[in-house]
Design a protein around this motif. Structure first.
Motif, PDB file in Angstrom:
ATOM      1  N   VAL A   1      54.781  52.302  14.576  1.00 43.28           N
ATOM      2  CA  VAL A   1      55.195  51.398  15.647  1.00 43.28           C
ATOM      3  C   VAL A   1      54.330  50.147  15.656  1.00 43.28           C
ATOM      4  O   VAL A   1      54.833  49.033  15.867  1.00 43.28           O
ATOM      5  N   GLU A   2      53.038  50.284  15.401  1.00 43.38           N
ATOM      6  CA  GLU A   2      52.173  49.114  15.340  1.00 43.38           C
ATOM      7  C   GLU A   2      52.583  48.189  14.194  1.00 43.38           C
ATOM      8  O   GLU A   2      52.610  46.955  14.346  1.00 43.38           O
ATOM      9  N   THR A   3      52.912  48.757  13.050  1.00 45.38           N
ATOM     10  CA  THR A   3      53.355  47.947  11.917  1.00 45.38           C
ATOM     11  C   THR A   3      54.668  47.245  12.232  1.00 45.38           C
ATOM     12  O   THR A   3      54.864  46.068  11.892  1.00 45.38           O
ATOM     13  N   MET A   4      55.585  47.937  12.897  1.00 39.58           N
ATOM     14  CA  MET A   4      56.842  47.323  13.301  1.00 39.58           C
ATOM     15  C   MET A   4      56.608  46.219  14.326  1.00 39.58           C
ATOM     16  O   MET A   4      57.252  45.161  14.282  1.00 39.58           O
ATOM     17  N   ARG A   5      55.695  46.463  15.245  1.00 40.07           N
ATOM     18  CA  ARG A   5      55.376  45.446  16.250  1.00 40.07           C
ATOM     19  C   ARG A   5      54.897  44.154  15.601  1.00 40.07           C
ATOM     20  O   ARG A   5      55.316  43.047  15.995  1.00 40.07           O
ATOM     21  N   LEU A   6      54.041  44.257  14.609  1.00 42.02           N
ATOM     22  CA  LEU A   6      53.520  43.069  13.933  1.00 42.02           C
ATOM     23  C   LEU A   6      54.647  42.289  13.252  1.00 42.02           C
ATOM     24  O   LEU A   6      54.686  41.054  13.298  1.00 42.02           O
ATOM     25  N   ARG A   7      55.582  43.007  12.629  1.00 45.22           N
ATOM     26  CA  ARG A   7      56.710  42.339  11.987  1.00 45.22           C
ATOM     27  C   ARG A   7      57.611  41.661  13.011  1.00 45.22           C
ATOM     28  O   ARG A   7      58.117  40.556  12.787  1.00 45.22           O
ATOM     29  N   LEU A   8      57.824  42.322  14.135  1.00 45.02           N
ATOM     30  CA  LEU A   8      58.643  41.725  15.187  1.00 45.02           C
ATOM     31  C   LEU A   8      57.963  40.485  15.767  1.00 45.02           C
ATOM     32  O   LEU A   8      58.620  39.463  16.023  1.00 45.02           O
TER      33      LEU A   8
ATOM     34  N   ASN B   1      55.928  38.491  14.242  1.00 52.40           N
ATOM     35  CA  ASN B   1      56.032  37.429  13.241  1.00 52.40           C
ATOM     36  C   ASN B   1      57.427  36.817  13.201  1.00 52.40           C
ATOM     37  O   ASN B   1      57.597  35.653  12.814  1.00 52.40           O
ATOM     38  N   ALA B   2      58.438  37.597  13.604  1.00 51.28           N
ATOM     39  CA  ALA B   2      59.820  37.106  13.625  1.00 51.28           C
ATOM     40  C   ALA B   2      60.185  36.457  14.956  1.00 51.28           C
ATOM     41  O   ALA B   2      61.340  36.059  15.151  1.00 51.28           O
ATOM     42  N   GLY B   3      59.218  36.335  15.866  1.00 51.41           N
ATOM     43  CA  GLY B   3      59.471  35.660  17.122  1.00 51.41           C
ATOM     44  C   GLY B   3      59.953  36.537  18.247  1.00 51.41           C
ATOM     45  O   GLY B   3      60.331  36.035  19.318  1.00 51.41           O
ATOM     46  N   PHE B   4      59.951  37.852  18.058  1.00 52.84           N
ATOM     47  CA  PHE B   4      60.337  38.750  19.139  1.00 52.84           C
ATOM     48  C   PHE B   4      59.246  38.762  20.215  1.00 52.84           C
ATOM     49  O   PHE B   4      58.068  38.530  19.925  1.00 52.84           O
ATOM     50  N   ILE B   5      59.648  39.050  21.436  1.00 55.46           N
ATOM     51  CA  ILE B   5      58.747  38.983  22.580  1.00 55.46           C
ATOM     52  C   ILE B   5      58.519  40.382  23.141  1.00 55.46           C
ATOM     53  O   ILE B   5      59.480  41.123  23.388  1.00 55.46           O
ATOM     54  N   SER B   6      57.264  40.733  23.345  1.00 52.67           N
ATOM     55  CA  SER B   6      56.918  42.029  23.923  1.00 52.67           C
ATOM     56  C   SER B   6      57.215  42.036  25.415  1.00 52.67           C
ATOM     57  O   SER B   6      56.877  41.086  26.132  1.00 52.67           O
TER      58      SER B   6
ATOM     59  N   VAL C   1      61.877  50.289  21.219  1.00 54.68           N
ATOM     60  CA  VAL C   1      63.233  49.765  21.307  1.00 54.68           C
ATOM     61  C   VAL C   1      63.137  48.252  21.120  1.00 54.68           C
ATOM     62  O   VAL C   1      62.496  47.567  21.926  1.00 54.68           O
ATOM     63  N   ALA C   2      63.739  47.739  20.057  1.00 54.06           N
ATOM     64  CA  ALA C   2      63.784  46.296  19.800  1.00 54.06           C
ATOM     65  C   ALA C   2      65.231  45.842  19.930  1.00 54.06           C
ATOM     66  O   ALA C   2      66.153  46.552  19.513  1.00 54.06           O
ATOM     67  N   PHE C   3      65.440  44.663  20.504  1.00 52.47           N
ATOM     68  CA  PHE C   3      66.816  44.205  20.698  1.00 52.47           C
ATOM     69  C   PHE C   3      66.894  42.682  20.709  1.00 52.47           C
ATOM     70  O   PHE C   3      65.921  41.988  21.006  1.00 52.47           O
ATOM     71  N   ARG C   4      68.069  42.208  20.334  1.00 57.20           N
ATOM     72  CA  ARG C   4      68.406  40.793  20.465  1.00 57.20           C
ATOM     73  C   ARG C   4      69.464  40.648  21.558  1.00 57.20           C
ATOM     74  O   ARG C   4      70.384  41.471  21.657  1.00 57.20           O
TER      75      ARG C   4
ATOM     76  N   LYS D   1      67.529  35.353  21.894  1.00 56.23           N
ATOM     77  CA  LYS D   1      66.138  35.723  21.661  1.00 56.23           C
ATOM     78  C   LYS D   1      65.998  37.231  21.468  1.00 56.23           C
ATOM     79  O   LYS D   1      66.848  38.016  21.886  1.00 56.23           O
ATOM     80  N   GLY D   2      64.891  37.633  20.812  1.00 55.23           N
ATOM     81  CA  GLY D   2      64.619  39.029  20.544  1.00 55.23           C
ATOM     82  C   GLY D   2      63.457  39.547  21.359  1.00 55.23           C
ATOM     83  O   GLY D   2      62.501  38.805  21.652  1.00 55.23           O
ATOM     84  N   TYR D   3      63.534  40.829  21.718  1.00 51.69           N
ATOM     85  CA  TYR D   3      62.520  41.446  22.574  1.00 51.69           C
ATOM     86  C   TYR D   3      62.255  42.871  22.086  1.00 51.69           C
ATOM     87  O   TYR D   3      63.050  43.444  21.332  1.00 51.69           O
ATOM     88  N   TYR D   4      61.152  43.450  22.549  1.00 53.84           N
ATOM     89  CA  TYR D   4      60.909  44.857  22.244  1.00 53.84           C
ATOM     90  C   TYR D   4      60.091  45.510  23.346  1.00 53.84           C
ATOM     91  O   TYR D   4      59.344  44.860  24.077  1.00 53.84           O
ATOM     92  N   VAL D   5      60.284  46.839  23.462  1.00 47.12           N
ATOM     93  CA  VAL D   5      59.573  47.671  24.429  1.00 47.12           C
ATOM     94  C   VAL D   5      58.952  48.835  23.665  1.00 47.12           C
ATOM     95  O   VAL D   5      59.618  49.468  22.836  1.00 47.12           O
ATOM     96  N   ILE D   6      57.703  49.136  23.952  1.00 48.33           N
ATOM     97  CA  ILE D   6      56.996  50.251  23.317  1.00 48.33           C
ATOM     98  C   ILE D   6      56.551  51.221  24.400  1.00 48.33           C
ATOM     99  O   ILE D   6      56.046  50.809  25.447  1.00 48.33           O
ATOM    100  N   ARG D   7      56.764  52.514  24.150  1.00 51.30           N
ATOM    101  CA  ARG D   7      56.233  53.551  25.031  1.00 51.30           C
ATOM    102  C   ARG D   7      55.352  54.500  24.220  1.00 51.30           C
ATOM    103  O   ARG D   7      55.711  54.887  23.107  1.00 51.30           O
ATOM    104  N   ASN D   8      54.236  54.867  24.814  1.00 49.63           N
ATOM    105  CA  ASN D   8      53.312  55.847  24.232  1.00 49.63           C
ATOM    106  C   ASN D   8      52.731  55.377  22.903  1.00 49.63           C
ATOM    107  O   ASN D   8      52.042  56.129  22.224  1.00 49.63           O
ATOM    108  N   GLY D   9      53.011  54.159  22.516  1.00 50.56           N
ATOM    109  CA  GLY D   9      52.548  53.669  21.228  1.00 50.56           C
ATOM    110  C   GLY D   9      53.257  54.280  20.044  1.00 50.56           C
ATOM    111  O   GLY D   9      52.949  53.946  18.905  1.00 50.56           O
ATOM    112  N   SER D  10      54.261  55.170  20.307  1.00 51.88           N
ATOM    113  CA  SER D  10      54.888  55.896  19.200  1.00 51.88           C
ATOM    114  C   SER D  10      56.405  55.776  19.164  1.00 51.88           C
ATOM    115  O   SER D  10      57.035  56.279  18.237  1.00 51.88           O
ATOM    116  N   SER D  11      57.010  55.149  20.182  1.00 52.17           N
ATOM    117  CA  SER D  11      58.454  54.902  20.206  1.00 52.17           C
ATOM    118  C   SER D  11      58.691  53.444  20.569  1.00 52.17           C
ATOM    119  O   SER D  11      57.941  52.864  21.370  1.00 52.17           O
TER     120      SER D  11
END
Length: 433
Positions: free
Chosen positions: A25-32, A34-39, A64-67, A52-62
């Protein structure tokens, strides 16, 4: 370098950087990022904008990314891809210390349905999350990755077990404690973790309180075969699908509402706050839509593709497959069918997928388990039953699923990414019903 080669190089980098769901999830977060997604913080207000793109992380292990698309989501629905971040492994117990015959070992629990024999005689690294209290009395959390061989589970020599090649079974309690070091003095594992944290720059550790740590194979992923027809790696099930889904999401245009969900805990049943049987995906989607009527209309206009590895037909064990349903590596993604709803595929969703594959010039295969064998399952039926979305189960054909090292075709992931990118741009998933 070809597009396939570049894709596989990036895929291998993702696999090697992601020994645990936390790291994935951390690796995916970094890619998101870099692509301009917003936490997004679920504790705060959300101000979402079209395009625009956004993402939500829970527990550091799951995650949800969306546009957000350009039309009201209640009218177009979501194009969703689902995968899972966890893989079978050996997890360190809360009180793991074992001192026997001058060796310091760690007791482990088997997470998920692991093939246990391949874990013997491997160079094992250790990674995961550590929680500690710092010198100011604050509770802190940090990821660690001892990216070097720090443990091993040695086999018993055949001279001491002459029937090893005929009938050896593995007792997880007795046979799998990991040898960490030699010492005549008792060791405390939390003290060792404190040293690790200090080496990583956390000089404020007062007390290591707890951890979620897993052993993993230090051997990096590789292209293998005479013509490099295959990718060999740990955790292909199911980080392969996480990477494919992420690559497709980033490649798709911004006109449609698109979602990637990667849940933890699939390998142990998905019943958790961040698993597919938990509320994470539904709560995020409901928050996007707002009112109940918009939610119901959006779901009716949506479709989910659950991407999880499929069993490729093994040339040494072809009798384990139905004769008409034996997927080949590098012969295209696999539609997974089961009349007892272990997979969520139906004729409508599979037809949509077949048309998508044809539009991208990608061959497609199908899998049905033998009628005299039990069938596994995925997050597909769980998501479909939880939120009522039409769903398809597919996957990349794989050998040695749930082994410490699995094998997939070197072209399948790239081709599936093209299909999923086209799916994310699909204007409608309606078939006139």
């Amino acid at each position: 370098m070809s597009n396939v080669d570049q894709f596989n190089n990036d895929l291998r980098g993702f696999l090697d950087a992601s020994p645990t769901p936390f790291h994935a999830v951390e690796t995916m977060r970094l890619r998101l990022d870099n692509a301009g997604f917003i936490s997004l913080n679920e504790r705060g207000e959300w101000q979402l904008e079209a395009g625009k793109g956004y993402y939500v992380i829970r527990n550091g292990s799951s995650i949800v990314a969306f546009r957000c698309g350009n039309t009201p989501v209640r009218e177009s629905g979501w194009r969703m891809v689902g995968a899972h971040t966890d893989s079978p492994n050996l997890k360190v117990k809360p009180a793991p210390e074992l001192h026997r015959q001058g060796y310091f070992q760690l007791g482990v629990e088997v997470y998920g349905g692991a093939l246990l024999n391949p874990w013997f005689d491997r160079d094992l690294g250790l990674a995961g999350r550590v929680n500690y209290e710092n010198t100011d009395g604050d509770l802190c959390s940090v990821l660690i990755n001892l990216n070097r061989p720090v443990g091993i589970v040695p086999s018993l020599a055949i001279h001491l077990d002459r029937e090893a090649n005929n009938s050896r079974s593995v007792n997880p309690q007795k046979d799998l404690p990991v040898v960490l070091l030699q010492s005549d003095e008792p060791k405390n594992f939390r003290d060792l973790l404190t040293q690790v944290l200090s080496q990583q720059g956390a000089s404020d550790v007062a007390t290591v309180l707890d951890y979620e740590l897993s052993f993993y194979d230090c051997q990096p992923s590789a292209m293998v075969g005479w013509n490099e027809d295959f990718i060999a790696s740990a955790r292909l099930d199911n980080l392969l699908s996480c990477y494919i889904g992420l690559d497709a999401l980033l490649a798709a245009d911004v006109s449609q509402h698109s979602v990637l969900v990667c849940n933890d805990h699939e390998e142990v049943g998905s019943q958790s706050a961040v698993g597919a049987q938990g509320p994470m995906l539904e709560s995020v989607l409901r928050r996007i839509t707002g009112d109940e009527v918009s939610w119901q209309r959006a779901i009716a206009n949506s479709m989910m593709i659950s991407a999880d590895n499929a069993h490729g037909i093994h040339p040494n064990f072809s009798d384990k497959h139905d004769g008409n349903h034996g997927p080949l590596l590098n012969a295209g993604p696999v539609i997974k069918n089961n009349v007892n709803q272990r997979y969520a595929t139906n004729s409508e969703t599979s037809s949509i997928f077949r048309r998508l594959c044809a539009s991208q010039g990608v061959a497609v295969q199908c899998f049905v388990v033998r009628s005299d064998m039990a069938c596994g399952s995925t997050i597909g039926p769980l998501t479909a039953s939880a939120i009522g979305v039409k769903t398809l189960d597919i996957g990349v054909p794989t050998f040695a699923m749930h082994s410490i090292r699995e094998l997939a075709g070197s072209h399948d992931a790239f081709n599936l990414s093209k299909v999923l990118a086209a799916f994310y741009q699909l204007e409608s998933v309606s078939t006139g019903n």
